[in-house]
Every structure is written in C-alpha cells, then in structure tokens.
Design an enzyme around this catalytic site. Sequence first.
Site, PDB file in Angstrom:
ATOM      1  N   GLU A  39       0.841  -1.202   0.000  1.00 53.41           N
ATOM      2  CA  GLU A  39       0.000   0.000   0.000  1.00 53.41           C
ATOM      3  C   GLU A  39       0.877   1.254   0.000  1.00 53.41           C
ATOM      4  OE1 GLU A  39      -3.282   2.186   2.920  1.00 53.41           O
ATOM      5  OE2 GLU A  39      -1.782   0.826   3.736  1.00 53.41           O
ATOM      6  N   LYS A  60     -10.349   1.587  -2.260  1.00 56.75           N
ATOM      7  CA  LYS A  60     -10.649   1.236  -0.869  1.00 56.75           C
ATOM      8  C   LYS A  60     -12.040   1.730  -0.479  1.00 56.75           C
ATOM      9  CE  LYS A  60      -8.562   1.334   3.750  1.00 56.75           C
ATOM     10  NZ  LYS A  60      -7.454   1.850   4.581  1.00 56.75           N
ATOM     11  N   CYS A 100      -4.978  -2.173   3.820  1.00 53.90           N
ATOM     12  CA  CYS A 100      -4.717  -1.830   5.219  1.00 53.90           C
ATOM     13  C   CYS A 100      -5.723  -2.527   6.132  1.00 53.90           C
ATOM     14  CB  CYS A 100      -4.725  -0.310   5.383  1.00 53.90           C
ATOM     15  SG  CYS A 100      -4.145   0.277   6.991  1.00 53.90           S
TER      16      CYS A 100
END
Length: 534
Positions: A289, A354, A409
């Site tokens: 990421e 995301k 994440c």
Amino acid sequence: MKRLAQAVTLATGWRRGLLAWIAGAAGALAMPPLGLLPALFLSLTPAVWLIDGSVRDTRRGSLAAAALAGWLWGFGYFVAGLWWLGAAFLVEADQFAWALPFGVLGLPALLAFFPAFGFALARLLWSPGAGRLFAFAFALTASEWLRGHLFTGFPWNALGMALGQNLWLMQSASLVGLYGLTVLATATGAAPALLASDGPARRRWGAPVLAAALLAAMAGFGAWRVPADPLPSVPGVRLRLMQPNLPQDAKFHPGNRQAIMQRYLALSASRPLGVSGDAAAPTHIVWPESAFPFLLHRSPAELNQIATLLPPGTHLVTGAARMDDPLPGEEVGKFYNAIQVIDDRGTILGSYDKVHLVPFGEYVPKFLDALIRAMGLRQFVHIPGGFEPSGRRTTLTVPGLPPVAATICYEAIFPGEFMPEGPRPQLILNVTNDAWFGRTPGPYQHFAQARLRAVEEGLPLVRDANTGISAVVDPYGRVTASLPLGAEGVLDADLPAAIPAPVQARAGTFALTAMLLICLMAAMALRGSRPRRE
C-alpha cells in the site's frame, strides 16, 4: 481464591478502579505479539467479581457501578493493547506530537464505553450462580460486536483474538467466526470466577472443568481439521512479494520519487536468499500500500520503468493513490486509496478503490477538516481533503490469478465485510503500510487478524506490507512463507489453492446469533431459578 474474590468484590473507591484497570490491562497480554492465553483468565475472572461487587453497591446504583467498572476495565485493556498508536503521531512530530495524548489515551477512553455497556447489560441479567457466566458472555460479546460496527467500526483486538492465534484453536473460526470465538473466549476466560463460590465442590469446579474441556475440544477439532500435508498450489502462479521497509518519514517524499522507484525496481528484480538458479520465475509481483509518493497513473516515466522490469506475461499488483479527473468547477478530482494492476507494457488494466477508510487517518469529516485547517493544522495524509471511499466493493481481476477479494490496510480486520457480491473469490489480497507504527505490537496484531480471515473464508491470504509482516497464508491459517517485521527483501512463493467455503463463510452471522441466544436464554433461565441477591 475466595480471599482474592472477596478483595475484588468488596473493593471500593480508587482501589476498585485500580483493580478494574489492571484486570483490563492484563487482557491485552493475550493479544499478539505475546498471545499469553492465561492472561485471558487473569482479566475476565476479576471482571466477574467486579460485577459481583456492583450488585452490592447501592450508593450509586448497581448498574452505574457495573458500567463504571466496565469503563475502567476497558480503558486498561485498550491503553495496554493500543498504546502503539502513539508512534504514528511521532512520524512527523513537529506537526502531530501535540495529538499524541488523544491517540494513546483519548481513543481508549472512547472505546471503553463499549465494555461499560457490556458490564451494565451483564448486570441486568446477573445471578449468583453459573448463570452469570452466560450473562457475561452474552453481554460482553454484544458490546464487542457493537464496537466492530458502530461509528464505522473498530474491531481491533476483539476478545476472540485470544483464541484466534493458535493454529488449532483458530480453526473454530471456520464454524463461528471472530465473534463466535469471542463468546467462547469470554465464557472460558471467566469460568475460574466460580472457584470462589460457596457450596459443594461440584458447583465450584463444574464451570472451570467444562471450560477446560471446551478448549481441549476446540484444539482437538483444529488438529483434526488441519491436514498433515500442504495444500496443492494454483497452477501457473508464482508470486513475488516486495517488502521495501521504507520508513514513513521525510524519505517518503515526492522529491525522492526516483530513489524510491529505483529501490522498488532493484528489489523486485533480485532473487531472495536460498532460492536456486532454476527456480520458477515470478508470474505476479506484489508491492505494498501507498507504494508511491506520487500518482502512478499520471506518471508515464515510472510506468515505462515498470514495463522494463516485467518480463512478458508478468503482472504487477501494487498499492497506489489515484485521482479522478476533476468535474466542472472543481480544481482537483477525488483521490482514492487504490490497488492497481499493471501489465508488461506499463498499462494499468484495472484497479480496486478502498471502501472502508480509516477515520482521521485517511479522511476527516468535512466540518472538522475545515476547523483543523482554520487552526493551521492538517490531517495525516498529504491529500487535499483526504481520500474518498469507493461506493461499492468489487472483485479485483488480475490476469493469471483466480478472482481476488482485495483489501487495503485495516479493511482486513472486518470479518466478512471485504467479500464482494457475486461469485466467491478464490484469494484474499491485503496490501498495507504499517510503517507508521514501527516495531511495535501493532503490525503483529494486524497480521494476526488478517490471517484469521483466511480461516473464516477458507481462502488463501497474500499479504504485502511495506515494513512487514509480508506473508502467504493457506486457508487453514498456516503461514507458508513470510518476511519478518523490519526486513527489506523479496519473497517468492506459490499460491495455495482455496478450499470449499466453510460454515462461517456460508452462514455468516447465523452461528453467532444462535450462540448469543443460547447464552441469553441460559442466563435468564438460571437467573429465574435462583433467589436474587440485591
């Protein structure tokens, strides 16, 4: 044991508060990286005695006394388990050190209201006998479920993770999931409280013996479920995970873009130690990421460098911020935290944006963002206005890989939420950047929670982290290959095949609902069968 129980039950004032805080803090020792399961008993057994003491407390009202004990217990648990969040405020200490107390103490103080609710709810169902264990398991699990869902949710270090680290014990998550493990962890961890009860030995020892038998049965189920041999690998897939171990400081700056890019390229083109010269070449390279301090999709020079790196037929899967074209009247477009797929020509084939952003880390509510800017401060990410969440969760398509459930994440800590609608994916991909937290318990806790998702879903997990822990995990939670925290390097590994969807993946929250109803009915039945002590 009776003397200890009496000391906790009869404690008042600051002594009661200190005991509650210490008991909660002890529970954090059951979480990664220590994973000391006995700490669960040291934490939850006194919690039962604290609620026993609230029954006697008529000065402030027993519900209020139970809630206060629960808040102090929770404050100890979250301070001891989440202190490492303070490391993020020291990455750019000149701008964020002032906020460190809010992260280290303020967030735990807010999260502590969930166990406060759990303790008060347990008190409503309380009875002097074994029924209070069912009340406690029901109420504390309900509060943990609420913590994982309200206000965008934060199920970090849910109590079920105490059982979700051992390979054999974690297999029960394939049946009941994280919150089902929380029911079991709470009931078994609190069972020794009955050793201090009055009456015959059978009444005192019954619950602890049953708790030990339950843990043994879980371990036996896990030993039976986990096969002795490795799973077959997905044909034609060879992964290379690149872990740059790049610090989250001034070095990760747009001015260093070329040095960062060269580091990634050199690592990705290297061969890890211990791999023979005739090892299969990677078909897919994975980068973590936030890989770039610039917009990769608007950087043709860097895309050309990636094209030069990739042999024919090889694909790169990487974390990268991306920006939409601005709409009429806008100066800049919307920014997304994304995973992008790039082929050997440097073409971006697709992306995943995301969905579940980190509050105050990746975005700030607009009214607070304006206030922060008015005070001359800024949010963590160097993105105007922060990131935007994607409106829907989609399967990531990567040529040569089975369908991918992508997570970025901390999306991987939410059970089931990351699974897209439609056909079942055959792989969980998690790219993350835990460099904010250095060599603290945070990255270990993050990895353990992502690993449990593989067991719940019956899918392999591929996890690439900037500073670690990068790993490939099979659907039984076995780590087949990994790079440790704080290491720089690459990891070559095959992709384990998925297994048929386990009960938890098919039934969702059905098992948890059934367990909670059983606990509630047992608590109410046992409460009604015994005289109440007020």
